[in-house]
Design an enzyme around this catalytic site. Sequence first.
Site, PDB file in Angstrom:
ATOM      1  CB  CYS A  54      -0.984   0.003   1.159  1.00 47.73           C
ATOM      2  SG  CYS A  54      -0.272  -0.446   2.721  1.00 47.73           S
ATOM      3  CG  HIS A  90      15.263   2.167  -4.271  1.00 49.39           C
ATOM      4  ND1 HIS A  90      14.709   3.265  -3.662  1.00 49.39           N
ATOM      5  CD2 HIS A  90      14.229   1.352  -4.603  1.00 49.39           C
ATOM      6  CE1 HIS A  90      13.388   3.129  -3.635  1.00 49.39           C
ATOM      7  NE2 HIS A  90      13.085   1.976  -4.206  1.00 49.39           N
ATOM      8  N   GLY A 145     -11.762   1.143  33.451  1.00 51.07           N
ATOM      9  CA  GLY A 145     -12.523   1.635  32.307  1.00 51.07           C
ATOM     10  C   GLY A 145     -12.141   0.844  31.066  1.00 51.07           C
TER      11      GLY A 145
END
Lengths: 277, 434
Positions: free
Chosen positions: B50, B99, B189
């Site tokens: 993505c 890269h 909580g």
Amino acid sequence: MSLNIMLFKLTLVAYAVTTALYLFSAVVNRKGMDRFGRVALLAAFALHTVTLISRYAEIGYTPVTNLHESLSFFAWALAGTFLIVDWKLRMSVLAATTSTLIMVMMLLGSLVPMHPQDLNPALDSFWLPIHVALAFLGNAVFTVAFVAAIFYLLQERMLKSKKFSALYYRLPSLDTLDLINYRCLTFGFPLMTMGIISGAVWAESAWGTYWSWDPKESWALITWFLYAALLHGRLTTGWRGRRAAIFAIIGFVFLLFTFLGVNLLLPGLHSYNSMGG
Amino acid sequence: MDIFVVGLSHKTAPVAVREKVAFPPEAMREPLHQLLALPGIAEAIIVSTCNRVELYAVGPDAVVGIDQLKRFMASYHQLDESALDNHLYSLSGDEAIRHVFKVSASLDSMVIGEPQILGQIKTAYGYAVEHQTVGLILNRFLHKAFSVAKRVRTETNIAGNAVSVSFAAVELARKIFGSIEGKTVMLVGAGEMCELAAKHFMNNGVDRVLVTNRTFSRAEKLADEFSGQAILFENFHDHLLQVDILLSSTGATNFIIGPDHVNNALKQRKQRPMFFIDIAVPRDIDPRVNDINNAYLYDVDDLQGVVNANLKERQKEAAAAEEIIEHEIGQFRQWLAGLDVVPTIVALRQKLESLRQAEVEKTFANLKHLSDKDRKAIAAMSNALINKILHPPTRVLKQAQKETDAQPYVDALQTLFDLELPAPEGDLKQVDTD
């Protein structure tokens, strides 16, 4: 220059190399880098041991009767103690600091007169090595506790203030630093106690009295009470962390004064142990 | 042969562009085969996540190859080539190698050091292997990239410090407690972040969870989830002495935990440290709690601050990682360069050797009167002869490979001596794998 003084200087260089390697490892913070420092420390310690043996061979008694010899012996005990600690914990920051302390002691030891003088007849006893070894081993263990305490306070301050310096990422957990404090106390306190008792027994056989309140004895007793209070607090009311660290630092200041300050500033029965020659 | 890369990433293209050029994993066969059919492309891999879409390829000429890849990227997705070109980067030679090494080692990721990208590249490589679009060079190249990523991970601290709020809490707990194994966590909580943090704590060795909530049934439900224990909200303060780590995220408008509660609890637990994490806004825990010895309180902003500090630390580590990568590029480059001349030298030697053996045997068959000593001398002479012949071309090839381009010599030798190069497959066995 006699052989043992040459060896002493060589040992000083070895500790300097050790310190440089540990410092490098602490700065770059890479896994496994600290092993070079550890190997160097082991080598320096071995060399130091040979130095002490050669000094003993030369003068014929345990070399702990002047400032040069005492500093060397203290440094040796600290190196040996830290080797054991470092073997388990592997922390470059602590190691770099401790080896710097060792180096400073050795450096001081090389600046004071190094030549042996004639043995004071009062010290010619089999109690000499026992009393001094116990006292210095105790000192060495408390020195490690002191280093851990300093870093505990730094680490605690960073965790509380939530501002993290590069040191934060290089230091172990508070729990580990506190545990070092506790372990050192449980080993150091009996050593120190036995050191004082053996001194008293020796005093009785040499001078006919267990305790004569000379400055060294008094300051050692004050230091002992401080560590006793810390041990008591830890075991009963859960003193730990910050409070225990502060106590370990105060205890070390007193310990240092008992070791150095008393001899340099306050004359007394232990004074033959001063600058010497 | 050259390695080249064409692609786009979160750094060059918005998600609106990235989604248009994505290659879905279930349909990799078609694009991979189309790539390989292009002129000037000998091997190819498609990486599609993505955050990035990249094509890695090998071919005799990088300029031609890159042009082909760019056109393919546009035409396969039926996009306008010049519009897409603004987002695409193209790299060849050392830059391409650098890269791919950086991407694999997660230096090019949105969050530096996050490990998912390595898995995604391994998957992409898996598709290429499955569809047989990789050969000697990309095989070796990708395995090298995996081992570089591994080296970076083990030799630097690039992934060392948490970059999510919930994991930062776990790390802080470790800095306080050393190990969190056997510690007790209390959830006060409920809330997504709270539960996520609790899960992180469970995964890292916490074995006891206490849950409290104004609505007891919710507490019970959550306690079930963590196989913990539900506690009535009215008296949760009584349980504080057992709690090492407390996560709070109630909707309360006032502080529900104050310095007195904490002082009491610490006294009862003999000052064993307590770590409070207040995720609620407005806050649940009085900030003065942080001033108490052996109590540590972090609110949401504090945790975010830790995350930011950790990110900076990762960036520092990235510099060390790039040094490793530079070193590895050099090594890989050498292998790649050696690839072209070594098989040629070997083939040339084999050719001459087989000629020598055939001729020597023929000679010995005709001259039967020769003594063993004479035969040995003749064999040695023929050996020396081919060594002398081989010496200059070998030297020239190796030098050309180091200094310029050995390809013209390789081509000439192969044509002049009619050389057949050995199949390169055998080399793959030496490739190191994870």
